[in-house]
Design a protein around this motif. Structure first.
Motif, PDB file in Angstrom:
ATOM      1  N   GLN A 188      10.875   2.047  13.837  1.00  9.92           N
ATOM      2  CA  GLN A 188       9.429   0.935  13.791  1.00  9.92           C
ATOM      3  C   GLN A 188      10.532   0.385  13.232  1.00  9.92           C
ATOM      4  O   GLN A 188      11.184  -0.455  12.281  1.00  9.92           O
ATOM      5  CB  GLN A 188       9.561   2.433  12.412  1.00  9.92           C
ATOM      6  N   LEU A 189       9.564  -0.672  14.173  1.00  9.51           N
ATOM      7  CA  LEU A 189      10.048  -1.770  13.539  1.00  9.51           C
ATOM      8  C   LEU A 189       8.639  -2.796  12.615  1.00  9.51           C
ATOM      9  O   LEU A 189       8.723  -4.423  13.018  1.00  9.51           O
ATOM     10  CB  LEU A 189      10.032  -2.875  15.036  1.00  9.51           C
ATOM     11  N   SER A 190       7.576  -2.762  12.411  1.00  8.80           N
ATOM     12  CA  SER A 190       6.595  -3.058  11.590  1.00  8.80           C
ATOM     13  C   SER A 190       6.339  -3.198  10.468  1.00  8.80           C
ATOM     14  O   SER A 190       7.669  -2.844   9.703  1.00  8.80           O
ATOM     15  CB  SER A 190       5.182  -1.953  12.532  1.00  8.80           C
ATOM     16  N   ASP A 191       5.676  -4.636  10.252  1.00  7.29           N
ATOM     17  CA  ASP A 191       6.461  -5.260   8.665  1.00  7.29           C
ATOM     18  C   ASP A 191       4.939  -4.418   7.614  1.00  7.29           C
ATOM     19  O   ASP A 191       4.977  -4.900   6.386  1.00  7.29           O
ATOM     20  CB  ASP A 191       6.500  -6.600   8.566  1.00  7.29           C
ATOM     21  N   VAL A 192       4.101  -4.209   8.310  1.00 11.53           N
ATOM     22  CA  VAL A 192       3.013  -2.962   7.984  1.00 11.53           C
ATOM     23  C   VAL A 192       3.538  -2.232   6.922  1.00 11.53           C
ATOM     24  O   VAL A 192       3.598  -1.384   7.200  1.00 11.53           O
ATOM     25  CB  VAL A 192       2.193  -3.223   8.675  1.00 11.53           C
ATOM     26  N   LEU A 193       2.815  -2.141   4.999  1.00  7.13           N
ATOM     27  CA  LEU A 193       2.926  -1.472   4.444  1.00  7.13           C
ATOM     28  C   LEU A 193       2.686   0.100   4.728  1.00  7.13           C
ATOM     29  O   LEU A 193       1.280  -0.076   5.416  1.00  7.13           O
ATOM     30  CB  LEU A 193       2.728  -1.657   3.472  1.00  7.13           C
ATOM     31  N   PHE A 194       3.226   1.605   4.845  1.00  7.01           N
ATOM     32  CA  PHE A 194       3.190   2.260   4.965  1.00  7.01           C
ATOM     33  C   PHE A 194       2.350   2.906   6.395  1.00  7.01           C
ATOM     34  O   PHE A 194       1.639   3.194   6.400  1.00  7.01           O
ATOM     35  CB  PHE A 194       2.199   2.504   3.831  1.00  7.01           C
ATOM     36  N   GLU A 195       2.994   2.136   7.424  1.00  8.51           N
ATOM     37  CA  GLU A 195       2.950   2.045   8.625  1.00  8.51           C
ATOM     38  C   GLU A 195       2.661   3.660   9.316  1.00  8.51           C
ATOM     39  O   GLU A 195       1.499   3.709  10.437  1.00  8.51           O
ATOM     40  CB  GLU A 195       3.684   1.080   9.667  1.00  8.51           C
ATOM     41  N   PRO A 196       3.314   4.464   8.957  1.00  6.83           N
ATOM     42  CA  PRO A 196       3.032   5.922   9.640  1.00  6.83           C
ATOM     43  C   PRO A 196       1.574   6.142   9.300  1.00  6.83           C
ATOM     44  O   PRO A 196       1.392   7.109  10.227  1.00  6.83           O
ATOM     45  CB  PRO A 196       4.162   6.138   8.719  1.00  6.83           C
ATOM     46  N   ILE A 197       0.726   6.030   7.770  1.00 15.86           N
ATOM     47  CA  ILE A 197      -0.240   6.476   7.803  1.00 15.86           C
ATOM     48  C   ILE A 197      -1.253   5.410   8.037  1.00 15.86           C
ATOM     49  O   ILE A 197      -2.090   5.966   8.810  1.00 15.86           O
ATOM     50  CB  ILE A 197      -0.486   6.725   5.891  1.00 15.86           C
ATOM     51  N   LEU A 198      -1.522   3.921   8.240  1.00 16.27           N
ATOM     52  CA  LEU A 198      -2.194   2.849   8.063  1.00 16.27           C
ATOM     53  C   LEU A 198      -2.200   2.523   9.293  1.00 16.27           C
ATOM     54  O   LEU A 198      -3.232   2.697  10.062  1.00 16.27           O
ATOM     55  CB  LEU A 198      -1.830   1.901   7.310  1.00 16.27           C
ATOM     56  N   GLY A 199      -1.237   3.058  10.447  1.00 16.59           N
ATOM     57  CA  GLY A 199      -0.997   2.640  11.984  1.00 16.59           C
ATOM     58  C   GLY A 199      -2.169   3.232  12.590  1.00 16.59           C
ATOM     59  O   GLY A 199      -3.109   2.338  13.270  1.00 16.59           O
TER      60      GLY A 199
END
Length: 423
Positions: A48-59
């Motif tokens: 998981q290489l995203s810098d978005v906060l809480f990516e598993p939920i927001l993605g």
């Protein structure tokens, strides 16, 4: 593009046969087998290489994904005359959608099963053609690939980015320039982190310590300055950790110091072969070790004293509460039974009687919280996002919005109390 990194080693030597047996950040799918001439390694791991906060939920909600698949394919020569042979190959990077749509997932899994089915002790010649075929299939389908050379002493060389097509390359470079991001260095770091997690079992530090060392750009073939940057980074981390008032952090610092001693031995050997005039700085590791131990012992002593005082305070508080309830119960027994109780107490008691699920629910939530800490592994991704979220609070508009939301919640609570509980 030429970058150098270092994977911590045990006694200064890596065992290539153990590659793929790690479990961080996710369990890889891999094969590690050999014939009479070579050792072949093929390993896939989701990252998981995203810098978005809480990516598993927001993605999924916002329609984006930072999930990538990293595949490492490499081989090393097996010969008694070459005990320090290098593991040479490539790292193939796929976005998860590319990995699925290009059928690379099915191809990789099928190849791994076929290579595992061959008897490693029989020196089966079928390993080599299957390894070569897998490498070619992955190269034709990946988003990009990087050449990798992994040495027995843990030194890694990353070079030559190859993109799937020119359009992907130009769009990626344009976006990196727009946000002023060093794309080459960023890719080299991520490839190194993947390879390190695949080859190195974290023992002296937590899995979340993934950026203590990063890759260093190689200025020339005989350049050794990259090794100093890694060494300085490790020492800086030890000095920083030493100032923390946590004995676990000091144990971690002692482990990193042990790695450092192995690392310096490796670099000195390399310098003797590549650049005999290379100046290696001296550090008093023995004094550093004793200083860390002394600090740890002092903090342990202080924490033990604090725990003892805390236990005494808890015991005294329980005694006061028990005594208070005993006195109240004794006093109430002499009170007039016809005397009406306080309206506030009556309304509170009636509310709890009508909503008997409230207190058990709070107790159940607390129990689940403590049990989850015992049976569930710590999630570094979640902890990292919580820490990064605290940085957002420094923005004035975020603080103002949060304050208004808090006041609204408080007003709603007061209204509910007056309208429901008091009636």
């Amino acid at each position: 593009m030429f970058y150098k990194g270092w994977v911590p080693t045990v006694n200064g030597r890596l065992s290539f046969k153990l590659i793929g047996e790690t479990r961080y950040p996710r369990e890889p799918e891999y094969v590690n087998s050999s014939d009479e001439s070579h050792l072949y390694v093929a390993a896939r791991q989701s990252r998981q290489l995203s810098d978005v906060l809480f990516e598993p939920i927001l993605g999924p909600l916002l329609g984006f994904s930072g999930a990538f698949e990293c595949v490492f394919c490499a081989r090393a020569r097996r010969a008694p005359t070459v005990p320090d042979s290098k593991l040479v190959g490539k790292i193939f990077l796929f976005h998860r959608s590319t990995f699925r749509e290009s059928r690379a997932k099915e191809i990789f899994s099928s190849s791994v099963r076929s290579m595992r089915a061959l008897d490693p002790g029989a020196g089966n010649p079928g390993l080599r053609p299957q390894y070569i075929a897998l490498s070619r299939e992955l190269a034709a389908r990946c988003d990009l690939s990087v050449n990798v050379v992994l040495n027995r002493d843990g030194v890694v060389t990353l070079s030559h980015i190859e993109w799937r097509n020119n359009s992907l390359r130009q769009n990626t470079i344009a976006f990196a320039d727009e946000i002023e991001f060093d794309l080459e260095h960023g890719l080299a770091d991520q490839m190194f982190f993947y390879l390190r997690d695949l080859t190195h079992q974290h023992q002296h530090h937590g899995n979340d310590a993934d950026t203590i060392t990063t890759t260093q750009r190689l200025r020339a073939p005989n350049d050794m300055s990259w090794s100093l940057e890694i060494m300085y980074s490790l020492y800086y981390h030890i000095i920083t950790v030493k100032r923390k008032e946590n004995p676990a952090e000091h144990v971690r610092a002692l482990g990193i110091l042990a790695y450092l001693q192995s690392y310096k031995t490796i670099i000195k050997r390399r310098a003797e072969k590549i650049d005999p005039h290379f100046v290696f700085p001296n550090f008093d590791d023995t004094s550093s070790k004793e200083s860390i131990k002394a600090t740890k012992d002092y903090i342990d002593l202080r924490l033990n004293e604090q725990k003892k005082n805390s236990d005494n305070q808890k015991a005294f508080l329980l005694w006061v509460v028990a005594t208070t309830f005993t006195v109240i119960n004794f006093t109430v027994s002499f009170a007039d039974k016809n005397l009406q109780p306080s309206p506030l107490i009556s309304s509170t008691a009636n509310f709890l009687k009508q909503n008997a699920y409230v207190l058990p629910s709070l107790a159940l939530i607390t129990l689940i919280y403590f049990l989850s800490n015992l049976i569930m592994r710590p999630r570094y991704d979640f902890k990292r996002d919580v820490v990064r979220l605290t940085f957002v609070w420094k923005r004035p508009w975020v603080v103002a919005a949060s304050g208004l939301a808090g006041l609204a919640a408080l007003a709603a609570g007061i209204w509910y109390w007056l309208a429901v509980v008091q009636t």
